[in-house]
Design a protein around this motif. Structure first.
Motif, mmCIF file in Angstrom:
data_model
loop_
_atom_site.group_PDB
_atom_site.id
_atom_site.type_symbol
_atom_site.label_atom_id
_atom_site.label_comp_id
_atom_site.label_asym_id
_atom_site.label_seq_id
_atom_site.Cartn_x
_atom_site.Cartn_y
_atom_site.Cartn_z
ATOM 1 N N SER A 150 -3.229 -2.542 -15.715
ATOM 2 C CA SER A 150 -2.478 -2.948 -14.510
ATOM 3 C C SER A 150 -3.319 -2.065 -13.624
ATOM 4 O O SER A 150 -2.926 -0.949 -13.554
ATOM 5 C CB SER A 150 -1.013 -2.490 -14.727
ATOM 6 O OG SER A 150 -0.307 -2.601 -13.338
ATOM 7 N N TYR A 151 -3.857 -2.714 -12.573
ATOM 8 C CA TYR A 151 -4.766 -2.130 -11.529
ATOM 9 C C TYR A 151 -3.965 -2.185 -10.481
ATOM 10 O O TYR A 151 -3.330 -3.129 -9.944
ATOM 11 C CB TYR A 151 -6.126 -2.629 -11.261
ATOM 12 C CG TYR A 151 -7.036 -2.553 -12.510
ATOM 13 C CD1 TYR A 151 -7.996 -1.358 -12.458
ATOM 14 C CD2 TYR A 151 -6.976 -3.231 -13.807
ATOM 15 C CE1 TYR A 151 -8.950 -1.219 -13.236
ATOM 16 C CE2 TYR A 151 -7.936 -3.217 -14.575
ATOM 17 C CZ TYR A 151 -8.868 -1.859 -14.524
ATOM 18 O OH TYR A 151 -9.979 -1.654 -15.561
ATOM 19 N N SER A 152 -3.897 -0.713 -9.627
ATOM 20 C CA SER A 152 -3.386 -1.040 -8.255
ATOM 21 C C SER A 152 -4.240 -0.177 -7.226
ATOM 22 O O SER A 152 -4.983 0.641 -7.583
ATOM 23 C CB SER A 152 -1.815 -0.308 -8.373
ATOM 24 O OG SER A 152 -2.162 0.858 -8.917
ATOM 25 N N VAL A 153 -3.867 -0.668 -6.021
ATOM 26 C CA VAL A 153 -4.801 -0.089 -4.964
ATOM 27 C C VAL A 153 -3.722 0.459 -3.781
ATOM 28 O O VAL A 153 -2.950 -0.344 -3.394
ATOM 29 C CB VAL A 153 -5.868 -0.982 -4.378
ATOM 30 C CG1 VAL A 153 -5.116 -2.382 -3.816
ATOM 31 C CG2 VAL A 153 -6.867 -0.186 -3.456
ATOM 32 N N THR A 154 -3.860 1.586 -3.187
ATOM 33 C CA THR A 154 -3.189 2.056 -2.342
ATOM 34 C C THR A 154 -3.972 2.189 -1.075
ATOM 35 O O THR A 154 -5.141 2.728 -1.280
ATOM 36 C CB THR A 154 -2.436 3.246 -2.629
ATOM 37 O OG1 THR A 154 -1.536 3.275 -3.680
ATOM 38 C CG2 THR A 154 -1.805 3.925 -1.318
ATOM 39 N N VAL A 155 -3.708 1.285 -0.075
ATOM 40 C CA VAL A 155 -4.491 1.107 1.304
ATOM 41 C C VAL A 155 -3.997 2.184 2.343
ATOM 42 O O VAL A 155 -2.817 2.010 2.565
ATOM 43 C CB VAL A 155 -4.743 -0.243 1.579
ATOM 44 C CG1 VAL A 155 -5.753 -0.153 3.085
ATOM 45 C CG2 VAL A 155 -5.384 -0.972 0.520
ATOM 46 N N THR A 156 -4.790 2.729 3.045
ATOM 47 C CA THR A 156 -4.196 3.510 4.052
ATOM 48 C C THR A 156 -4.977 3.093 5.509
ATOM 49 O O THR A 156 -6.243 3.413 5.329
ATOM 50 C CB THR A 156 -4.115 5.226 3.829
ATOM 51 O OG1 THR A 156 -3.657 5.491 2.889
ATOM 52 C CG2 THR A 156 -3.680 5.961 5.161
ATOM 53 N N ASP A 157 -4.273 3.001 6.425
ATOM 54 C CA ASP A 157 -4.860 2.771 7.860
ATOM 55 C C ASP A 157 -5.363 3.873 8.473
ATOM 56 O O ASP A 157 -4.685 4.549 8.879
ATOM 57 C CB ASP A 157 -3.906 2.016 8.582
ATOM 58 C CG ASP A 157 -4.588 1.575 9.885
ATOM 59 O OD1 ASP A 157 -5.824 1.662 10.229
ATOM 60 O OD2 ASP A 157 -3.644 0.709 10.524
ATOM 61 N N THR A 158 -6.914 4.159 8.388
ATOM 62 C CA THR A 158 -7.405 5.160 8.867
ATOM 63 C C THR A 158 -7.692 5.141 10.410
ATOM 64 O O THR A 158 -7.984 6.166 11.014
ATOM 65 C CB THR A 158 -8.701 5.922 8.048
ATOM 66 O OG1 THR A 158 -9.668 4.723 8.374
ATOM 67 C CG2 THR A 158 -8.267 6.155 6.869
ATOM 68 N N GLY A 159 -7.410 4.015 11.052
ATOM 69 C CA GLY A 159 -7.679 3.736 12.621
ATOM 70 C C GLY A 159 -6.597 4.335 13.308
ATOM 71 O O GLY A 159 -6.813 4.134 14.435
ATOM 72 N N THR A 160 -5.374 4.399 12.695
ATOM 73 C CA THR A 160 -4.261 5.142 13.496
ATOM 74 C C THR A 160 -3.975 6.716 13.465
ATOM 75 O O THR A 160 -4.642 7.164 12.682
ATOM 76 C CB THR A 160 -3.007 4.358 13.179
ATOM 77 O OG1 THR A 160 -2.677 4.700 11.713
ATOM 78 C CG2 THR A 160 -3.047 2.778 13.418
ATOM 79 N N SER A 161 -3.329 6.860 14.307
ATOM 80 C CA SER A 161 -3.113 8.718 14.217
ATOM 81 C C SER A 161 -2.518 8.986 13.111
ATOM 82 O O SER A 161 -1.685 8.175 12.272
ATOM 83 C CB SER A 161 -2.365 9.089 15.537
ATOM 84 O OG SER A 161 -1.152 8.707 15.218
ATOM 85 N N SER A 162 -2.681 9.997 12.540
ATOM 86 C CA SER A 162 -1.943 10.517 11.275
ATOM 87 C C SER A 162 -0.566 10.531 11.270
ATOM 88 O O SER A 162 0.302 10.370 10.175
ATOM 89 C CB SER A 162 -2.422 11.972 10.957
ATOM 90 O OG SER A 162 -1.927 12.905 11.806
ATOM 91 N N ALA A 163 0.045 10.776 12.453
ATOM 92 C CA ALA A 163 1.445 10.740 12.681
ATOM 93 C C ALA A 163 2.123 9.099 12.391
ATOM 94 O O ALA A 163 3.366 9.062 12.050
ATOM 95 C CB ALA A 163 2.070 11.172 14.081
#
Length: 127
Positions: free
Chosen positions: A43-56
């Protein structure tokens, strides 16, 4: 015939997103790109984080895919109609671990191994 390697691809840009891949719940060290070539089943999973927005206000999403290992099948192919029939039918049966798809003469893949309206002559069935 060799098949292309399996690639799990998010379709997202590494310039705008961060990626963390896991196998069976364990983070895969060094797997931080938008795509991954699995080396084993699980079972493969990927967590994607939007780095184009501010950390808040950053946005994170996770998706999972199941990879099942397989091996080349044992393939049995039979002509199931009479020699002078108008509609020739070929039936292919693949056996072995895994689920298989079938192709006649390099055509589109299909779930079942039955091919109708096949012209007389030699043909190649792939599973």
């Amino acid at each position: 015939e060799a098949l292309d390697p399996l690639v799990l691809d998010t379709g997202l840009s590494a310039a705008n997103y961060g990626f963390e891949w896991s196998l069976n719940g364990t983070v895969i060290a060094g797997a931080t790109g938008p795509s991954l070539m699995p080396q084993q089943g699980g079972s493969y999973s990927v967590t994607v984080t939007d780095t184009g927005t501010s950390s808040a206000t950053s946005c994170t999403s996770t998706d999972t895919a199941e990879v099942v290992e397989s091996e080349p099948p044992v393939l049995v192919v039979e002509l199931v109609t009479q020699a002078f029939a108008e509609n020739h039918v070929i039936e292919a049966t693949a056996s072995g671990p895994g689920e298989y798809e079938y192709s006649l003469d390099g055509g589109p893949w299909q779930d079942g191994g039955t091919f109708d309206n096949v012209s007389p002559g030699q043909h190649e069935v792939t599973a």
